[in-house]
Design a protein around this motif. Structure first.
Motif, PDB file in Angstrom:
ATOM      1  N   ASN A 126      39.842   2.013 -20.486  1.00  0.00           N
ATOM      2  CA  ASN A 126      40.958   1.195 -19.996  1.00  0.00           C
ATOM      3  C   ASN A 126      42.281   1.969 -20.052  1.00  0.00           C
ATOM      4  O   ASN A 126      43.144   1.819 -19.183  1.00  0.00           O
ATOM      5  N   GLY A 128      43.261  -3.478 -14.115  1.00  0.00           N
ATOM      6  CA  GLY A 128      42.340  -2.994 -15.143  1.00  0.00           C
ATOM      7  C   GLY A 128      40.876  -3.121 -14.786  1.00  0.00           C
ATOM      8  O   GLY A 128      40.019  -3.119 -15.671  1.00  0.00           O
ATOM      9  N   ARG A 129      40.565  -3.224 -13.505  1.00  0.00           N
ATOM     10  CA  ARG A 129      39.157  -3.408 -13.107  1.00  0.00           C
ATOM     11  C   ARG A 129      38.353  -2.166 -13.471  1.00  0.00           C
ATOM     12  O   ARG A 129      38.606  -1.084 -12.959  1.00  0.00           O
ATOM     13  N   ASN A 130      37.409  -2.358 -14.371  1.00  0.00           N
ATOM     14  CA  ASN A 130      36.716  -1.221 -14.969  1.00  0.00           C
ATOM     15  C   ASN A 130      35.212  -1.206 -14.710  1.00  0.00           C
ATOM     16  O   ASN A 130      34.480  -0.425 -15.326  1.00  0.00           O
ATOM     17  N   THR A 185      39.378  -8.282 -18.450  1.00  0.00           N
ATOM     18  CA  THR A 185      39.934  -8.303 -17.102  1.00  0.00           C
ATOM     19  C   THR A 185      39.978  -9.749 -16.619  1.00  0.00           C
ATOM     20  O   THR A 185      39.303 -10.631 -17.167  1.00  0.00           O
ATOM     21  N   TYR A 209      45.041 -10.298  -7.157  1.00  0.00           N
ATOM     22  CA  TYR A 209      44.478 -11.036  -8.284  1.00  0.00           C
ATOM     23  C   TYR A 209      43.465 -12.092  -7.829  1.00  0.00           C
ATOM     24  O   TYR A 209      42.503 -12.369  -8.520  1.00  0.00           O
ATOM     25  N   ASP A 212      39.612 -12.657  -8.420  1.00  0.00           N
ATOM     26  CA  ASP A 212      39.142 -12.917  -9.784  1.00  0.00           C
ATOM     27  C   ASP A 212      38.758 -14.383  -9.951  1.00  0.00           C
ATOM     28  O   ASP A 212      37.790 -14.707 -10.638  1.00  0.00           O
ATOM     29  N   GLY A 250      38.133  -8.716 -24.704  1.00  0.00           N
ATOM     30  CA  GLY A 250      38.098  -7.580 -23.800  1.00  0.00           C
ATOM     31  C   GLY A 250      37.312  -6.400 -24.334  1.00  0.00           C
ATOM     32  O   GLY A 250      37.529  -5.267 -23.907  1.00  0.00           O
ATOM     33  N   THR A 289      33.071  -5.131 -20.503  1.00  0.00           N
ATOM     34  CA  THR A 289      33.468  -5.331 -19.117  1.00  0.00           C
ATOM     35  C   THR A 289      32.960  -6.688 -18.630  1.00  0.00           C
ATOM     36  O   THR A 289      32.070  -7.297 -19.233  1.00  0.00           O
ATOM     37  N   TYR A 290      33.537  -7.150 -17.523  1.00  0.00           N
ATOM     38  CA  TYR A 290      33.082  -8.405 -16.915  1.00  0.00           C
ATOM     39  C   TYR A 290      31.588  -8.353 -16.623  1.00  0.00           C
ATOM     40  O   TYR A 290      30.857  -9.301 -16.916  1.00  0.00           O
TER      41      TYR A 290
END
Length: 559
Positions: free
Chosen positions: A115, A224-226, A380, A487, A490, A524, A527-528
């Motif tokens: 991140n 911050g899309r990881n 995220t 955004y 999301d 966090g 990851t998502y």
């Protein structure tokens, strides 16, 4: 401490900068991983103090956008935050290049550094002045919308208060309310065009200065899309267009039949029942007391959280003149406290706020108490919105508290609204993607693009010659497009995940809620994608995910 007693004093920016220079130098000279970990902790204290003061000013400005003191304070933060970020980034660069990185990763986990690297490539001092201007434009946009004073029904209403009439069971009333909203936006359309045009050009220039092709990948990095990129989102949008739009079209056809009309006009779309949408029983205080009962019965953790919110008066819920529109949850780090802001207007949305924003607040409450590293407390936004949207659906067993005998009607309303949102949210995302891939579009070309995407994602809606909306200006009322670029997808990903949680809860509420708690408690640290997989849910980017979701939900709606 109650929010009213939280002290605000403008931070001394020069002093803050001096402290950052001091700890950055010490970090580069650090002789051990433990010493550097201590300096990371010092950085977090400085960061959180600045964020605390910024947030208090933001909330108080939102509550009364006409307050001259906090208007000046917001102008200070608009210009000072990019300068502050320069020095935070210098510290982060020192952390990222630490010769003790392996030892640090054992304490922080590898996602902390991943991140960090994303954040580092998305900012440099070269864009500080552009960021200052961007912040000022966003503040101007939000204040312009908050300034609305619309004569209607013998009252002077803001945009939030007008919404109640825009979903009236009386068709002529809701049409008139939409016309009044259109009038406000038409009056300010030229300035709204200018603000957005400058924002697109500004963000594009930032991207170029930072070495990006355009703002799209920069926007993804700033969010911050990881675990996914624009191509993954494009595939999700294709699923929505292919599988979800026809499914929602069936739902909207059934809605039109319920309303006794041949087709939905823009002013019919949000009115789901001929006698009006469900309305909660009682005013603000009643709803808050019912929410307290619900959260105590839901479990010990949620009960403890809601008591904390009440004891510290961490809400501002009433709609009033000069108050910014919409709703949000934000964090006040030094007090380990979330804060919920809304505009109650006597609609079902009041209950939705007490579940949606409370989902965010509950996650923040747990993170402050369980995750030491500030950088890992919040996931995220796709995962963060899963916290809130899932809480809306997990609260369904208690809807009788809020709606009495109308609970089943609310359930239908809630489910149809959740499904209807996904095409709209995807429309917003494709529009923004097109804007940043084609930053030279004129205002008229932008409006034509919005109308084309309306036909693609919401073909059931007719604008019926409604001023402003029929001309493609509708994007100007969606404040995320101006204030939080890129955004909105999301919400769509989170709504998909939340519906997966709800389907599981229909089989075994306790088991599904246990999985949800594990999802939330991770904050966090994952990851998502990891959070969704570990919760045993379908990952929205996977081929066929939305098709399977439609098949699962369809029987619940009798389709």
């Amino acid at each position: 401490m109650t929010f009213a007693k939280m002290e605000y004093r403008r931070p001394d920016l020069n002093s803050v900068i001096d402290r950052y220079e001091e700890i950055t130098l010490k970090f580069t000279e650090g002789v051990s991983a433990d010493e550097q970990l201590d300096l990371i902790a010092q950085h977090e204290k400085i960061l959180e103090k600045f964020q605390t003061l910024s947030t208090i000013a933001y909330i108080r400005n939102s509550v009364n956008t006409a307050d001259p003191f906090y208007e000046k304070e917001m102008a200070f933060f608009d210009s000072s935050t990019p300068v502050f970020e320069e020095h935070v980034q210098r510290f982060y660069r020192a952390v990222a290049s630490s010769r003790f990185r392996k030892e640090l990763e054992q304490k922080t986990g590898p996602l902390f550094f991943k991140n960090l690297e994303i954040a580092l490539r998305s900012f440099s001092p070269a864009v500080t002045d552009l960021k200052k201007r961007e912040n000022a434009l966003v503040t101007e946009y939000e204040k312009l919308l908050a300034s609305a004073q619309i004569d209607f029904d013998g009252k002077v209403l803001n945009l939030s208060e007008l919404q109640k009439y825009q979903i009236s069971p009386n068709r002529s009333t809701r049409r008139e309310a939409w016309e009044k909203a259109a009038g406000f936006f038409t009056e300010h359309s030229k300035r709204l065009d200018e603000i957005y045009d400058e924002l697109v050009r500004n963000r594009t220039e930032q991207a170029k200065k930072l070495g990006y092709e355009n703002y799209l990948p920069l926007g993804y990095d700033r969010l911050g899309r990881n675990c996914y990129g624009p191509e993954d989102v494009r595939k999700f949008r294709d699923q929505v267009s292919r599988n979800f739009v026809p499914f929602v079209a069936e739902i909207k056809s059934a809605q039109a039949k319920r309303l006794g009309i041949s087709g939905l006009k823009i002013y019919d779309d949000a009115c789901l029942f001929p006698d009006g949408n469900p309305v909660p029983e009682g005013g603000r205080q009643d709803l808050v007391e019912k929410a307290k009962k619900m959260y105590h019965e839901m479990g010990p953790a949620t009960g403890e959280f809601f008591d904390f919110m009440l004891e510290n008066d961490l809400f501002d819920l009433d709609s009033k003149k000069g108050k910014a529109g919409g709703g949000y949850c934000t964090d006040i780090p030094d007090y380990r406290a979330p804060f919920i802001f809304s505009n109650f207007n006597g609609t079902a949305g009041d209950v939705e706020v007490l579940t949606h924003e409370a989902g965010h607040a509950f996650a923040s409450y747990l993170a402050f108490r369980n995750i030491p590293l500030a950088e890992l407390r919040s996931p995220t936004m796709d995962a963060a919105e899963t916290h809130s949207m899932s809480m809306e659906l997990f609260s369904r067993p208690w809807d009788g508290l809020f709606f009495g005998g109308g609970a089943e009607k609310f359930h239908r309303y809630q489910l149809e609204s959740a499904l209807d949102f996904i095409p709209y949210g995807t429309l917003v995302d494709e529009f923004q993607t097109a804007m940043y891939e084609n930053p030279g579009l004129s205002p008229d070309e932008r409006k034509k693009m919005w109308l084309r995407l309306e036909r693609k994602y919401r073909p059931w809606i007719s604008f019926d010659g409604m001023p402003f909306f029929s001309e493609g200006g509708g994007y100007q009322r969606q404040h995320h497009i101006y204030s939080f670029p890129l955004y909105y997808i999301d919400y769509c990903l989170a709504q998909t995940t939340a519906l997966e949680f709800w389907i599981a809860s229909e089989k075994d509420w306790k088991e599904a809620f246990g999985r949800y708690l594990a999802f939330v408690k991770a904050g966090g640290t994952k990851t998502y994608k990891e959070l969704v997989r570990q919760a045993g849910l379908g990952y929205p980017m996977d081929s066929g995910c939305l098709k399977r979701l439609c098949e699962s939900v369809s029987p619940k709606l009798g389709l």
